[in-house]
Design a protein around this motif. Structure first.
Motif, short mmCIF file in Angstrom:
data_model
loop_
_atom_site.label_atom_id
_atom_site.label_comp_id
_atom_site.label_asym_id
_atom_site.label_seq_id
_atom_site.Cartn_x
_atom_site.Cartn_y
_atom_site.Cartn_z
N GLY A 20 32.08 60.73 80.65
CA GLY A 20 33.26 62.04 80.71
C GLY A 20 33.22 62.15 79.63
N ALA A 21 33.42 61.99 78.39
CA ALA A 21 33.84 62.22 77.01
C ALA A 21 33.14 62.51 75.61
CB ALA A 21 34.44 60.40 76.58
N ALA A 22 32.22 63.44 76.29
CA ALA A 22 31.36 64.13 75.58
C ALA A 22 31.52 64.18 74.24
CB ALA A 22 30.81 65.31 76.06
N GLY A 23 31.27 63.79 73.07
CA GLY A 23 31.78 64.09 71.30
C GLY A 23 32.03 63.33 71.02
N SER A 24 32.57 61.84 72.12
CA SER A 24 32.93 60.81 71.40
C SER A 24 31.52 59.53 70.36
CB SER A 24 33.60 59.70 72.91
OG SER A 24 32.51 59.05 73.20
N ALA A 25 30.74 60.11 70.83
CA ALA A 25 30.03 59.15 69.91
C ALA A 25 29.27 59.86 68.39
CB ALA A 25 28.27 59.02 70.51
N PHE A 26 30.30 61.53 68.45
CA PHE A 26 29.85 62.16 67.20
C PHE A 26 29.63 61.41 65.56
CE2 PHE A 26 30.80 64.89 63.48
CZ PHE A 26 30.14 65.41 63.38
N LYS A 165 36.81 63.89 68.38
CA LYS A 165 37.64 65.00 69.81
C LYS A 165 36.41 65.03 70.82
CE LYS A 165 39.99 68.25 71.23
NZ LYS A 165 41.17 68.09 71.87
N ALA A 166 36.61 64.19 72.03
CA ALA A 166 35.64 64.43 72.97
C ALA A 166 35.82 65.61 74.22
CB ALA A 166 36.05 63.06 73.88
N ASP A 167 35.24 65.99 74.48
CA ASP A 167 35.47 66.79 75.33
C ASP A 167 35.73 66.63 76.96
OD1 ASP A 167 35.48 69.65 76.59
OD2 ASP A 167 33.49 70.10 76.92
#
Length: 260
Positions: A20-26, A165-167
């Protein structure tokens, strides 16, 4: 939804944490894209089986041939589970900051985290965990704050400017993590990762509260070979670490090139 970094072919896939932390691997994708094309999928389903199937669709739509999966934190587990279920799609699995595969090591995580927290942060951390477990309040806000506390406790010397920033999706976290935790407790997580047929690599910070031994030793007990790197002065998210990110990049690119 997926984000693409670099140029085709996109045969390296990074998987974010959380769940539930989409974007945290950017930041991880951005680093790899200096040399390779990278796919960054956003996980949106609410069961592990559906997440595996969603990932299959994302890979089939954007990638040609086998892929290297590089998963961070929860994403490391998803990478391993996907590789076990779809072996024809995966060339190599790279686990970064993975949680332990055996329940025996779980108490060490909280103990090691609390050593890096103030008494106020430790109290808030426990309170949020109870609230998430019992379904009270705004899950997204709680998960966001939990991530902030853990980021601080899980790092060695992270560069603030490198944080992404994660979604945050609290409902996804609640449903998927409950299932994932039970998978570990039952021994099925280790059983499935023990059946992976492609090469596996672990990259873990020496001061990550998630002990590297919690991945290495359970697999070793199953006679599963996993290549491991434990980085000094490094916490849970190596590409953000001031003193370890260059060594992390060297190790990571060495493994990515070896898979080509």
């Amino acid at each position: 939804m997926v984000r693409k970094h670099g140029k085709e072919p996109y045969n390296i896939v990074v998987l974010h944490g959380g769940p539930g932390a989409a974007g945290s691997a950017f930041g991880l994708a951005r680093l790899i894209s200096k040399e390779f094309g990278v796919l960054e999928p956003m996980q949106s389903k609410y069961t592990i089986e559906e997440l595996e199937e969603e990932l299959m669709e994302q890979i089939e739509e954007s990638c040609a041939g086998k892929v290297i999966l590089a998963g961070h934190s929860w994403g490391a587990w998803l990478a391993g589970l996907f590789a076990e279920r779809f072996p024809d799609k995966v060339e190599k699995v790279i686990l970064i900051g993975s949680g332990p595969l055996d329940e025996y090591y779980v108490p060490q995580i909280g103990e090691r985290r609390k050593e890096n927290m103030s008494s106020e942060e430790a109290e808030e951390f426990e309170k949020i965990l109870r609230q998430l477990e019992n379904g009270f309040g705004e899950k997204d806000e709680y998960l966001q704050r939990l991530g902030e506390i853990c980021d601080k406790a899980d790092g060695y010397h992270e560069e603030e400017a490198l944080r992404d920033k994660a979604d945050v999706n609290g409902d996804l976290y609640e449903k998927v993590w409950k299932e994932a935790a039970e998978l570990r407790k039952s021994g099925k997580l280790l059983e499935r990762l023990g059946r992976i047929s492609c090469p596996m690599v672990l990259i873990q910070g020496a001061v990550d509260p998630h002990p590297a031994a919690g991945v290495i030793e359970p697999l070793k007990a199953l006679n599963v070979d996993i290549k491991s790197y434990v980085l000094d002065k490094c916490g849970h998210t190596p590409w953000r670490e001031k003193y370890a990110r260059e060594e992390f990049a060297r190790v990571l690119f060495s493994e990515l090139r070896a898979g080509k």
